[in-house]
Design an enzyme around this catalytic site. Structure first.
Site, PDB file in Angstrom:
ATOM      1  CB  ALA A 140      -3.366 -53.651  62.631  1.00 42.18           C
ATOM      2  N   GLY A 155      -5.604 -44.661  64.261  1.00 41.21           N
ATOM      3  CA  GLY A 155      -4.389 -43.296  64.773  1.00 41.21           C
ATOM      4  C   GLY A 155      -3.500 -43.818  65.425  1.00 41.21           C
ATOM      5  CB  SER A 171      -9.846 -43.906  53.032  1.00 46.47           C
ATOM      6  OG  SER A 171      -9.240 -42.596  52.890  1.00 46.47           O
ATOM      7  CB  THR A 223      -1.362 -44.712  62.296  1.00 48.56           C
ATOM      8  OG1 THR A 223      -2.579 -44.341  62.230  1.00 48.56           O
ATOM      9  CG2 THR A 223      -0.435 -43.929  63.200  1.00 48.56           C
ATOM     10  CG  ASP A 255      -9.682 -48.530  54.670  1.00 47.12           C
ATOM     11  OD1 ASP A 255     -10.223 -49.362  55.432  1.00 47.12           O
ATOM     12  OD2 ASP A 255      -8.978 -47.660  55.389  1.00 47.12           O
ATOM     13  CG  HIS A 256     -13.250 -47.646  57.161  1.00 49.76           C
ATOM     14  ND1 HIS A 256     -13.829 -48.273  58.092  1.00 49.76           N
ATOM     15  CD2 HIS A 256     -11.811 -47.676  57.264  1.00 49.76           C
ATOM     16  CE1 HIS A 256     -12.773 -48.492  59.078  1.00 49.76           C
ATOM     17  NE2 HIS A 256     -11.674 -48.407  58.373  1.00 49.76           N
ATOM     18  CB  THR A 283      -0.531 -51.098  58.378  1.00 46.24           C
ATOM     19  OG1 THR A 283      -0.944 -52.289  58.846  1.00 46.24           O
ATOM     20  CG2 THR A 283       0.475 -50.476  59.157  1.00 46.24           C
TER      21      THR A 283
END
Ligand code: G3H
Ligand code: 13P
Ligand code: ZN
Length: 307
Positions: free
Chosen positions: A212, A181, A49, A256, A82-83, A254
């Site tokens: 996910a 989360g 991220s 969290t 990511d994002h 994935t």
């Protein structure tokens, strides 16, 4: 071998399996991903991220991935942003060596999201880099939510078709009821699989499931049993992940699960030996715990032995 996102996800799309896109913020997480892939002969997507990039430094993030990709030359690996929140952020990642980027303009109106995504696709494709975009908002849906409320937050399949056609984006993340989360669902887990199937029918490209993480019982217990507090946490059940893959999901985001597994082991070692301060005594078992979670996930998603 470091490859573009498309090289991994086009094959997954043709053969109907999911590939774990695992987040990393340090060496331990990243090397655990490669070790799991090596155990299971699975392709992988490693993703950072903007926050993770800031934490590690973009040169360090890319450098570590390149070293591990050389160490495991038989494993196809894509390095994904990511994002990504802006065109500039995506270009920075592409220049640094990322092979796949997400432009997440999903909080903007459709036209703005489309325009921003188009801009990123034009540049990324020149560089041989794949692009992911998102439509809809990530949030849990409940049984008693009205059709109007659902339509307001989940992906609109007709818009998805237009978006993919116009933007030429490589992968699309359609909001179907997951959230990031450890607390994804208030009541029973619920995802809109019909909507997902309709998006796939209309777009045919690899689809992405954000949020996910499954939080399997043994992962939750390992955290709770060592004094952590995650009561009421709920992830996406394994059979939902498999149903989503049947419905057209190929990239399974994935993070969290890895964080919880890692921190439970750190907590366990700290509890068991209060005199311990050798980092390796914490991080080695923490890494092993993440490898176990990912190896199991690769079997569930169907990416094991797909190299
Ligand atoms: O999508 C969210 C990922 O879990 C990354 O989270 O922004 O805290 O690094 P982060
Ligand atoms: P989780 O929080 O469920 O692991 O989702 C991670 C994710 O979607 C990263 O983009
Ligand atoms: Zn996400």
């Amino acid at each position: 071998m470091l490859v573009c996102g498309n090289a991994i996800l086009q094959k997954a799309n043709q053969e109907n399996y999911g590939v774990g896109a695992f987040n990393f913020v340090n060496y331990e997480m990243l090397s655990a991903i490669f070790e799991a892939a090596n155990l299971k002969n699975s392709p992988i997507i490693v993703q950072a991220s903007e926050g993770a990039i800031k934490y590690m430094g973009i040169d360090m993030a890319v450098g570590m991935v390149k070293i591990l990709a050389n160490r495991y030359p038989h494993i196809p690996v894509a390095l994904h942003l990511d994002h990504g929140t802006s065109f500039e952020s995506c270009v920075r990642a592409i220049r640094a060596g990322f092979t796949s980027v997400m432009i997440d303009a999903s909080h903007h109106p459709f036209e703005e999201n489309l325009a921003e995504t188009k801009k990123v696709v034009e540049v990324a494709h020149i560089a041989g880099v794949s692009v992911e975009a998102e439509l809809g908002r990530l949030m849990g849906i409940e049984d008693n939510i009205s059709v109007d409320e659902k339509d307001a937050c989940l992906v609109n399949p007709q818009e998805a078709e237009e978006f993919v056609k116009e933007s030429k984006v490589d992968f699309l993340a359609p909001a179907i009821g997951t959230s990031h989360g450890a607390f994804k669902f208030k009541g029973e887990p619920k995802l809109d699989f019909e909507r997902l199937q309709e998006v796939k029918r209309r777009t045919k490209i690899p689809l992405v499931l954000h949020g996910a993480s499954a939080i399997p019982d043994y992962v939750r217990s390992s955290f709770l049993n060592t004094g952590g507090d995650l009561k009421g946490s709920k992830g996406v059940p394994f059979d939902f992940l498999q149903e989503a893959i049947k419905g057209g999901i190929n990239k399974v985001n994935t993070d969290t699960d890895l964080r919880i597994a890692f921190m439970a082991e750190v907590r366990r070692v700290a509890n068991e030996d209060k005199t311990q301060f050798d980092l390796r005594k914490f991080f080695a078992p923490a890494k092993e715990a993440m490898v176990r979670v990912m190896a199991e996930r690769m079997d569930i998603l169907g990416s094991s032995n797909k190299i």
